[in-house]
Design a protein around this motif. Structure first.
Motif, PDB file in Angstrom:
ATOM      1  N   GLN A  20      -2.073 -25.697  59.854  1.00 18.56           N
ATOM      2  CA  GLN A  20      -2.891 -24.872  60.739  1.00 18.56           C
ATOM      3  C   GLN A  20      -3.411 -23.639  59.988  1.00 18.56           C
ATOM      4  O   GLN A  20      -4.596 -23.308  60.058  1.00 18.56           O
ATOM      5  N   GLN A  21      -2.539 -22.955  59.257  1.00 21.58           N
ATOM      6  CA  GLN A  21      -2.921 -21.733  58.550  1.00 21.58           C
ATOM      7  C   GLN A  21      -3.987 -21.981  57.477  1.00 21.58           C
ATOM      8  O   GLN A  21      -4.823 -21.122  57.224  1.00 21.58           O
ATOM      9  N   PHE A  22      -3.940 -23.134  56.855  1.00 19.99           N
ATOM     10  CA  PHE A  22      -4.849 -23.426  55.750  1.00 19.99           C
ATOM     11  C   PHE A  22      -5.828 -24.547  56.087  1.00 19.99           C
ATOM     12  O   PHE A  22      -6.355 -25.207  55.195  1.00 19.99           O
ATOM     13  N   ARG A  23      -6.100 -24.747  57.370  1.00 19.67           N
ATOM     14  CA  ARG A  23      -6.916 -25.885  57.800  1.00 19.67           C
ATOM     15  C   ARG A  23      -8.306 -25.887  57.168  1.00 19.67           C
ATOM     16  O   ARG A  23      -8.799 -26.939  56.775  1.00 19.67           O
ATOM     17  N   ARG A  24      -8.943 -24.727  57.041  1.00 21.32           N
ATOM     18  CA  ARG A  24     -10.290 -24.682  56.438  1.00 21.32           C
ATOM     19  C   ARG A  24     -10.242 -25.091  54.970  1.00 21.32           C
ATOM     20  O   ARG A  24     -11.101 -25.838  54.499  1.00 21.32           O
ATOM     21  N   ASP A  25      -9.240 -24.574  54.254  1.00 21.60           N
ATOM     22  CA  ASP A  25      -9.103 -24.917  52.826  1.00 21.60           C
ATOM     23  C   ASP A  25      -8.843 -26.406  52.650  1.00 21.60           C
ATOM     24  O   ASP A  25      -9.403 -27.039  51.755  1.00 21.60           O
ATOM     25  N   LEU A  26      -7.972 -26.959  53.495  1.00 26.17           N
ATOM     26  CA  LEU A  26      -7.622 -28.370  53.387  1.00 26.17           C
ATOM     27  C   LEU A  26      -8.814 -29.249  53.763  1.00 26.17           C
ATOM     28  O   LEU A  26      -9.095 -30.250  53.091  1.00 26.17           O
ATOM     29  N   LYS A  27      -9.529 -28.862  54.828  1.00 28.44           N
ATOM     30  CA  LYS A  27     -10.680 -29.645  55.282  1.00 28.44           C
ATOM     31  C   LYS A  27     -11.791 -29.640  54.234  1.00 28.44           C
ATOM     32  O   LYS A  27     -12.442 -30.654  54.001  1.00 28.44           O
ATOM     33  N   SER A  28     -11.995 -28.493  53.582  1.00 28.33           N
ATOM     34  CA  SER A  28     -13.058 -28.385  52.578  1.00 28.33           C
ATOM     35  C   SER A  28     -12.657 -29.009  51.241  1.00 28.33           C
ATOM     36  O   SER A  28     -13.489 -29.151  50.354  1.00 28.33           O
ATOM     37  N   GLY A  29     -11.373 -29.341  51.090  1.00 28.26           N
ATOM     38  CA  GLY A  29     -10.900 -29.926  49.837  1.00 28.26           C
ATOM     39  C   GLY A  29     -10.652 -28.884  48.754  1.00 28.26           C
ATOM     40  O   GLY A  29     -10.529 -29.228  47.580  1.00 28.26           O
ATOM     41  N   ARG A  30     -10.592 -27.611  49.144  1.00 26.53           N
ATOM     42  CA  ARG A  30     -10.344 -26.540  48.157  1.00 26.53           C
ATOM     43  C   ARG A  30      -9.020 -26.766  47.434  1.00 26.53           C
ATOM     44  O   ARG A  30      -8.898 -26.541  46.244  1.00 26.53           O
ATOM     45  N   PHE A  31      -8.026 -27.217  48.185  1.00 22.29           N
ATOM     46  CA  PHE A  31      -6.755 -27.663  47.617  1.00 22.29           C
ATOM     47  C   PHE A  31      -6.105 -28.619  48.603  1.00 22.29           C
ATOM     48  O   PHE A  31      -6.532 -28.727  49.739  1.00 22.29           O
ATOM     49  N   MET A  32      -5.091 -29.310  48.118  1.00 24.88           N
ATOM     50  CA  MET A  32      -4.340 -30.231  48.963  1.00 24.88           C
ATOM     51  C   MET A  32      -2.905 -29.728  49.042  1.00 24.88           C
ATOM     52  O   MET A  32      -2.416 -29.107  48.100  1.00 24.88           O
ATOM     53  N   MET A  33      -2.272 -30.008  50.162  1.00 26.91           N
ATOM     54  CA  MET A  33      -0.867 -29.637  50.321  1.00 26.91           C
ATOM     55  C   MET A  33      -0.051 -30.898  50.482  1.00 26.91           C
ATOM     56  O   MET A  33      -0.402 -31.785  51.245  1.00 26.91           O
ATOM     57  N   GLU A  34       1.020 -30.948  49.723  1.00 31.03           N
ATOM     58  CA  GLU A  34       2.011 -32.014  49.842  1.00 31.03           C
ATOM     59  C   GLU A  34       3.245 -31.371  50.455  1.00 31.03           C
ATOM     60  O   GLU A  34       3.520 -30.185  50.210  1.00 31.03           O
ATOM     61  N   PHE A  35       3.996 -32.137  51.221  1.00 29.57           N
ATOM     62  CA  PHE A  35       5.191 -31.618  51.875  1.00 29.57           C
ATOM     63  C   PHE A  35       6.384 -32.486  51.523  1.00 29.57           C
ATOM     64  O   PHE A  35       6.297 -33.713  51.550  1.00 29.57           O
ATOM     65  N   ALA A  36       7.478 -31.834  51.168  1.00 30.54           N
ATOM     66  CA  ALA A  36       8.718 -32.542  50.846  1.00 30.54           C
ATOM     67  C   ALA A  36       9.809 -32.006  51.769  1.00 30.54           C
ATOM     68  O   ALA A  36       9.966 -30.794  51.896  1.00 30.54           O
ATOM     69  N   PRO A  37      10.577 -32.901  52.410  1.00 29.77           N
ATOM     70  CA  PRO A  37      11.592 -32.468  53.364  1.00 29.77           C
ATOM     71  C   PRO A  37      12.923 -32.056  52.738  1.00 29.77           C
ATOM     72  O   PRO A  37      13.831 -31.622  53.434  1.00 29.77           O
ATOM     73  N   SER A  38      13.032 -32.197  51.401  1.00 29.33           N
ATOM     74  CA  SER A  38      14.298 -31.870  50.732  1.00 29.33           C
ATOM     75  C   SER A  38      14.025 -31.539  49.272  1.00 29.33           C
ATOM     76  O   SER A  38      12.967 -31.874  48.731  1.00 29.33           O
ATOM     77  N   ALA A  39      15.006 -30.899  48.635  1.00 33.82           N
ATOM     78  CA  ALA A  39      14.882 -30.569  47.219  1.00 33.82           C
ATOM     79  C   ALA A  39      14.767 -31.826  46.345  1.00 33.82           C
ATOM     80  O   ALA A  39      13.900 -31.882  45.469  1.00 33.82           O
ATOM     81  N   PRO A  40      15.606 -32.865  46.557  1.00 29.55           N
ATOM     82  CA  PRO A  40      15.445 -34.077  45.738  1.00 29.55           C
ATOM     83  C   PRO A  40      14.054 -34.715  45.891  1.00 29.55           C
ATOM     84  O   PRO A  40      13.469 -35.158  44.900  1.00 29.55           O
ATOM     85  N   ALA A  41      13.524 -34.732  47.111  1.00 28.28           N
ATOM     86  CA  ALA A  41      12.182 -35.286  47.324  1.00 28.28           C
ATOM     87  C   ALA A  41      11.135 -34.439  46.601  1.00 28.28           C
ATOM     88  O   ALA A  41      10.174 -34.960  46.036  1.00 28.28           O
ATOM     89  N   ALA A  42      11.333 -33.125  46.589  1.00 31.03           N
ATOM     90  CA  ALA A  42      10.401 -32.230  45.897  1.00 31.03           C
ATOM     91  C   ALA A  42      10.437 -32.449  44.390  1.00 31.03           C
ATOM     92  O   ALA A  42       9.393 -32.464  43.734  1.00 31.03           O
ATOM     93  N   LEU A  43      11.623 -32.624  43.840  1.00 29.61           N
ATOM     94  CA  LEU A  43      11.748 -32.877  42.400  1.00 29.61           C
ATOM     95  C   LEU A  43      11.020 -34.159  42.022  1.00 29.61           C
ATOM     96  O   LEU A  43      10.334 -34.219  41.003  1.00 29.61           O
ATOM     97  N   GLN A  44      11.157 -35.187  42.855  1.00 34.53           N
ATOM     98  CA  GLN A  44      10.472 -36.458  42.596  1.00 34.53           C
ATOM     99  C   GLN A  44       8.962 -36.277  42.670  1.00 34.53           C
ATOM    100  O   GLN A  44       8.223 -36.749  41.818  1.00 34.53           O
ATOM    101  N   ARG A  45       8.500 -35.556  43.695  1.00 33.52           N
ATOM    102  CA  ARG A  45       7.053 -35.345  43.873  1.00 33.52           C
ATOM    103  C   ARG A  45       6.480 -34.527  42.717  1.00 33.52           C
ATOM    104  O   ARG A  45       5.394 -34.818  42.224  1.00 33.52           O
ATOM    105  N   ALA A  46       7.212 -33.487  42.287  1.00 30.67           N
ATOM    106  CA  ALA A  46       6.753 -32.652  41.168  1.00 30.67           C
ATOM    107  C   ALA A  46       6.644 -33.480  39.886  1.00 30.67           C
ATOM    108  O   ALA A  46       5.741 -33.270  39.079  1.00 30.67           O
ATOM    109  N   ALA A  47       7.544 -34.438  39.715  1.00 28.79           N
ATOM    110  CA  ALA A  47       7.500 -35.321  38.547  1.00 28.79           C
ATOM    111  C   ALA A  47       6.336 -36.311  38.657  1.00 28.79           C
ATOM    112  O   ALA A  47       5.728 -36.671  37.655  1.00 28.79           O
ATOM    113  N   ASP A  48       6.015 -36.731  39.883  1.00 34.89           N
ATOM    114  CA  ASP A  48       4.944 -37.715  40.093  1.00 34.89           C
ATOM    115  C   ASP A  48       3.555 -37.135  39.828  1.00 34.89           C
ATOM    116  O   ASP A  48       2.664 -37.851  39.386  1.00 34.89           O
ATOM    117  N   ILE A  49       3.360 -35.862  40.151  1.00 40.42           N
ATOM    118  CA  ILE A  49       2.059 -35.226  39.940  1.00 40.42           C
ATOM    119  C   ILE A  49       2.041 -34.755  38.484  1.00 40.42           C
ATOM    120  O   ILE A  49       2.450 -33.650  38.176  1.00 40.42           O
TER     121      ILE A  49
END
Length: 129
Positions: A20-49
């Motif tokens: 909601q806070q960044f809806r304009r940025d996300l809609k315009s494609g200025r940046f993308m947000m990924e969400f991780a529900p835990s630290a292990p999931a975040a570590l995996q996502r950070a390695a994937d990108i």
């Protein structure tokens, strides 16, 4: 190039709040947000990108299992190029010290000052351009 910000938090309502806070940025494609529900999931996502398109990680400190502070040195070792800002409900001096010592570039307290966070994101986008 798509630019990513990774938000790590175990509370499901955080994703809706950030979207909601960044809806304009996300809609315009200025940046993308990924969400991780835990630290292990975040570590995996950070390695994937793999390329430099991951420009910022925002992580809650208090999460079940691995805390944000426990994740911090691991993600800094894996992705030293990506700044990490910790988020906490308890912005005491000891928490701030631990976060900075472990490699965080900053600490935001809840409720999050989204104007301040927007400035930080704008700064990171400028550096990535």
């Amino acid at each position: 190039m798509s630019v990513y910000i990774l938000v790590v938090d175990d509370e499901p309502d955080v994703e809706a709040l950030f979207r909601q806070q960044f809806r304009r940025d996300l809609k315009s494609g200025r940046f993308m947000m990924e969400f991780a529900p835990s630290a292990p999931a975040a570590l995996q996502r950070a390695a994937d990108i793999k390329d430099p398109s991951l420009i910022l990680i925002l992580s809650d400190i208090n999460m079940p299992g691995m805390t944000g502070l426990e994740m911090l040195p691991k993600v800094r070792a894996e992705r030293p190029d990506v700044p990490v800002i910790m988020i906490t409900a308890y912005g005491d001096a000891e928490t701030r010290r631990k976060a900075i010592e472990n490699g965080a570039v900053g600490l935001l307290t809840k409720p999050i000052d989204f104007a301040l966070l927007r400035l930080e994101i704008d700064n990171r986008l400028g550096q990535a351009a």
